[in-house]
Each structure stands twice: as C-alpha cells, then as structure tokens.
Design an enzyme around this catalytic site. Structure first.
Site, PDB file in Angstrom:
ATOM      1  N   LYS A  22       0.846  -1.199   0.000  1.00  0.00           N
ATOM      2  CA  LYS A  22       0.000   0.000   0.000  1.00  0.00           C
ATOM      3  C   LYS A  22       0.882   1.250   0.000  1.00  0.00           C
ATOM      4  O   LYS A  22       0.653   2.172  -0.794  1.00  0.00           O
ATOM      5  CB  LYS A  22      -0.885   0.020   1.251  1.00  0.00           C
ATOM      6  N   ASN A  23       1.887   1.272   0.851  1.00  0.00           N
ATOM      7  CA  ASN A  23       2.660   2.506   1.034  1.00  0.00           C
ATOM      8  C   ASN A  23       3.722   2.723  -0.029  1.00  0.00           C
ATOM      9  O   ASN A  23       4.456   3.710   0.005  1.00  0.00           O
ATOM     10  CB  ASN A  23       3.287   2.535   2.433  1.00  0.00           C
ATOM     11  N   CYS A 116      -5.036   7.705   8.945  1.00  0.00           N
ATOM     12  CA  CYS A 116      -5.259   7.219  10.309  1.00  0.00           C
ATOM     13  C   CYS A 116      -4.971   8.343  11.314  1.00  0.00           C
ATOM     14  O   CYS A 116      -4.023   9.103  11.159  1.00  0.00           O
ATOM     15  CB  CYS A 116      -4.352   6.038  10.605  1.00  0.00           C
ATOM     16  N   ARG A 121      -0.068  14.907  12.734  1.00  0.00           N
ATOM     17  CA  ARG A 121       0.318  14.596  11.337  1.00  0.00           C
ATOM     18  C   ARG A 121       0.299  15.848  10.460  1.00  0.00           C
ATOM     19  O   ARG A 121      -0.372  15.917   9.435  1.00  0.00           O
ATOM     20  CB  ARG A 121      -0.575  13.504  10.748  1.00  0.00           C
ATOM     21  N   ASP A 303       4.557   0.953  12.188  1.00  0.00           N
ATOM     22  CA  ASP A 303       3.367   0.276  11.641  1.00  0.00           C
ATOM     23  C   ASP A 303       3.247  -1.159  12.123  1.00  0.00           C
ATOM     24  O   ASP A 303       2.206  -1.786  11.920  1.00  0.00           O
ATOM     25  CB  ASP A 303       3.391   0.301  10.110  1.00  0.00           C
ATOM     26  N   ARG A 395      -9.052  -0.255   4.066  1.00  0.00           N
ATOM     27  CA  ARG A 395      -8.232   0.748   3.362  1.00  0.00           C
ATOM     28  C   ARG A 395      -6.884   0.160   2.956  1.00  0.00           C
ATOM     29  O   ARG A 395      -6.259   0.602   2.006  1.00  0.00           O
ATOM     30  CB  ARG A 395      -7.998   1.964   4.276  1.00  0.00           C
TER      31      ARG A 395
END
Ligand code: EPZ
Length: 419
Positions: A22-23, A116, A121, A303, A395
């Site tokens: 995903k990242n 999230c 952030r 993570d 997600r």
C-alpha cells in the site's frame, strides 16, 4: 453496520501470497501524473486507498484503466491541478499528488490530507522542503495553493526523515532545473520503490534508501513497473500466527525489508526461516522481549507496533514498548484491554504484561494497524470476538479475512458497508 466476528483458538496453517505494498503503490500512482506517457503499474493491491488514488487521478483528468492488479495511467489529459477537500481527506497519501503536480504543471492546490488518526500529522516538513526547491504557498484557511514557475536545484534538508515529505520532494525534484540533494531523507523500502519507478520512467535518482538522495535533471517517459511486496501485510500475518498458533509460509515477500520485526518474533519464541522471497514462521510458546523502540527505518517500524503488541499479550513476562514516531499511536490499547490484556500506558511507553489467557470481546477498530492488531489478538482469545469499523482495515489490507479463513480461522462478516 459491518461487523467481523472472530472465533478464537484455531491455529493457522498453510501459505499466503503477500500483495503489493500500500505505502509503495500510492506514491507511485501519484507519480504517474509527472509524465504524459502511459505508465503500467503491476501488483497493485485491491484496497480502498488505491480506489481513492484512482478517483483522484480520474478527477485530475488522467486516463485510468484498472484490471485486477494491473493499473494503466495516462496523464496526457491532465486538466486540473486542484484536489477537492472531500478527496484529500480520504487518505494521507493524497498529499503526495502535491509534489507530482508541481513537477507536472508547476502548481497545485490541496487541502489537509486524511489518514489514520495517530497524532497531529502536520505537513510542515513537506511545505518547508518544497519552499527550499522554490515553490511558493498561498494559504487561505485549509486551501493551500502552491506555485512553482520553476523548481531550483540545490540541497534540501529534512530535520526529520519524514516518509511523505521525502516522497513529495523526490517527486517535485524530478522537474527541477538542476540536481537536487535531499539531506536527511527517509530510508524506508517504499522510498526506494518510488525511486525505482521514477528511474524506470527515465529519472536519474541515486542514493534512495540512504539518508542522502540526489535527483539529477531528466525527462520522464512512461514505464511498466511492479510494486514491491507489502512488508506490513507480512508483519500482520506474523502476528496472526504468533497469536493463534500454527505455521505459515509467506510467499512473494522480501524478508530483508522486515528484519527488525522478524528478529522480535524470533526473540519471543517463534521459529522463522527466511528465503529470498519467502518466509516460514512457526508459533512457539511466547515470552517477553527486550524493549521495543519504534523509529524511522531501519529501526523497528511504527506500523508493526500494534500487531507485535497483540502477539505479546499472552507472552510470559513483561515487554516495554516506546512509540517515538507518532504521538498518539496507542488507541488500540483500550480495545485490547477488553480481551483481558494487561497493558499499562505512560505517555510514549507501553508495558505489556503477559496474561494466561484472553477472552472474546466486542471491539471497535480505531485505525488500520490498530484494527489489524485487534483481529490478530482475537484469533488468540477464547470464544467469540466482534470487530466493528472494519473500513479502517479495508483501506490497507487486500482480502485479509478471506486469506485467514483459508488458513483455518473462523471469521464471519455481518451487516452492510458503512463507508
Ligand atoms: C508514512 O506516513 C506511512 N503512510 C505510515 O503508514 C507510516 O506509519 C509512516 O510513514 C512512518 O513510517 C504512508 O506511506 C501512506 P511521516 P507519513 O511523514 O508519510 C511527523 C500505515 O499504517 N511529521 O514519516 O505520514 C508526523 O506527524 C501508515 O500504513 C511532521 O511533523 O509519515 C509523524 O509524527 C500509518 N511534519 C512523523 O513525522 C511533516 O511534515 C512521521 O511521519 C510530516 C511528518
């Protein structure tokens, strides 16, 4: 409302193929706007954040063709440089279209990104870095208008190795009129994958994966590129086996990306055999491990903090964790306590005291990795648990529940989509 029910106490056996990361796929999809030629991205996971990235690309005027895990993008028809707040707020990675649009069109209008809730952030490092490249910012409330008639070369210093800021700088630097040296860059494998994609498009990026990355001027063309495997999906399966017991083989992954994590599972009592593109883990009687301090790569990844915590809930002894990356990344703890977990929090420090057993409970997913930790912990609890707000996990995990069922878990989805 969609609710996942989990019947604990069933060990997991078999093998699972790890999906594209995903990242990594999200910055790469944003990067496709920086060339007018077609880019084909392979190994894309079927997750909501990819759907959002495609929605943004189409909104900007790009041609998008998604077929299974293969996505073709052509930005020749790009006709917008403003991304509305409603799209920006769907995920954190929407902010990466900033650097790509500056490279492509010399302008971009964005709004605060979503993602999230792990703390404030902010994007101050993105903004200060892009300003060092010559971009100007007109802020009108939440509306951030960036202009960069030209992007200058030179050194850009990041005081903290922000993954997203490094990615935005890499993207913008591809259009700079001289070489750009990013000093203090993030070193995550996903950075190297973005650089790999951009170099496949003709960029000349050197040093990705180290803290000094240099981008030399080059014209970008299309590319055909396969995304790296998702190291956090793999980490989640490690947690699932450690919690539920059993033995799993993870295929199409790179153990070298996950060394800081696999070391902890081995230290806790799991046996792990690593190969070039696979890893086998067998659960064992778990015991506490030395203090786990999260940090930028190659330190223990933030993570994987929640899912390792889940794995240690029944370990013999006490493990101390320190979360140094995000200021509010223990939101999963109150939910895990519902299972009977003994976790003490003091600011950035969490103390996990192993208990003999966990019992089923009704939990509410708080974020992507926290929700995953609740799921893996429930696999090791006695009786049935339920997990709501699972859109958080949808997600970022591609068919995780189906895979777990195939491996022996007993999971059932009830209710309808709420997001
Ligand atoms: C990326 O987020 C990942 N997300 C996160 O994964 C991951 O936890 C994080 O990197 C750290 O590894 C994606 O790649 C889509 P950062 P990012 O900028 O880029 C502060 C997941 O579960 N900061 O490295 O947002 C920030 O608040 C997600 O897949 C500033 O202060 O992370 C945080 O405390 C969660 N100012 C720290 O730096 C800035 O301008 C690390 O943030 C930028 C960041």
């Amino acid at each position: 409302m969609k609710v996942l029910s989990v019947l604990g106490g069933r060990p997991l056996y078999g093998q699972v193929q790890i999906h594209g990361a995903k990242n990594a796929v999200l910055p790469i999809l944003a990067a496709t706007v920086a060339t007018k030629e077609t880019c084909v991205i392979r190994g894309c996971p079927d997750i909501r954040d990819v759907d959002t990235a495609l929605e943004i690309l189409r909104y900007l005027g790009c041609g998008v063709d998604a077929d299974g895990g293969v996505i073709a993008v052509n930005a020749a028809g790009l006709r917008r440089t403003e991304i509305p707040a409603g799209l920006m707020e769907k995920m954190r990675s929407s902010v990466l279209f900033l650097g790509a649009l500056l490279a492509a069109e010399g302008e971009a209008v964005i709004y605060p990104p979503g993602g999230c809730v792990l703390g404030a952030r902010p994007i101050d490092l993105h903004i200060s870095g892009l300003r060092q490249l010559g971009a100007s910012l007109l802020a009108q409330g939440d509306r951030l208008q960036f202009q960069a008639a030209k992007l200058a070369g030179g050194d850009v210093v990041l005081p903290y190795p922000s993954v997203g800021a490094t990615e935005n700088l890499l993207l913008a630097a591809t259009a700079a009129d001289d070489s750009v040296r990013i000093v203090g860059a993030a070193r995550e494998p996903e950075i190297s994958d973005l650089a790999g994609f951009l170099n496949a498009c003709g960029a000349d990026i050197r040093g990705a994966g180290t803290s000094v990355v240099t981008v030399y001027p080059a014209a970008l063309h299309g590319a055909d590129y396969r995304v790296m495997p998702d190291r956090m999906e793999a980490a989640t399966y490690l947690s699932a086996v450690a919690c539920a017991g059993g033995e799993l083989t993870l295929r199409q992954m790179r153990p070298c990306h996950l060394q800081a994590v696999t070391e902890r599972y081995e230290a806790a009592g799991c046996s792990i055999r690593s190969y070039d593109d696979a890893l086998c883990i067998r659960a064992g009687g778990l015991h506490a491990v030395a203090p786990v301090i999260t940090g930028p790569y190659p330190a223990f990844p933030t993570d994987a903090q929640a899912t390792l915590m889940a794995a240690l809930l029944k370990a013999d002894g006490t493990t101390v964790m320190e979360e140094t990356v995000f200021e509010n990344r223990y939101r999963h703890v109150p939910q895990l306590r519902k299972l009977g977990a003994d976790i003490e929090l003091a600011g950035k420090i969490a103390r996990i005291r192993g208990v003999r057993s966990l019992h089923g409970a009704a939990m509410e997913a708080t974020d992507l990795r926290g929700g995953a930790a609740m799921l893996t912990a429930a696999l090791g609890a006695e009786g049935e648990s339920t997990l709501s707000h699972i859109y958080h996990m949808e997600r970022g995990y591609d068919h995780m529940t189906q895979n777990l069922c195939r491996l022996g878990a007993k999971l059932e989805l009830h209710g309808t989509d709420e997001r």
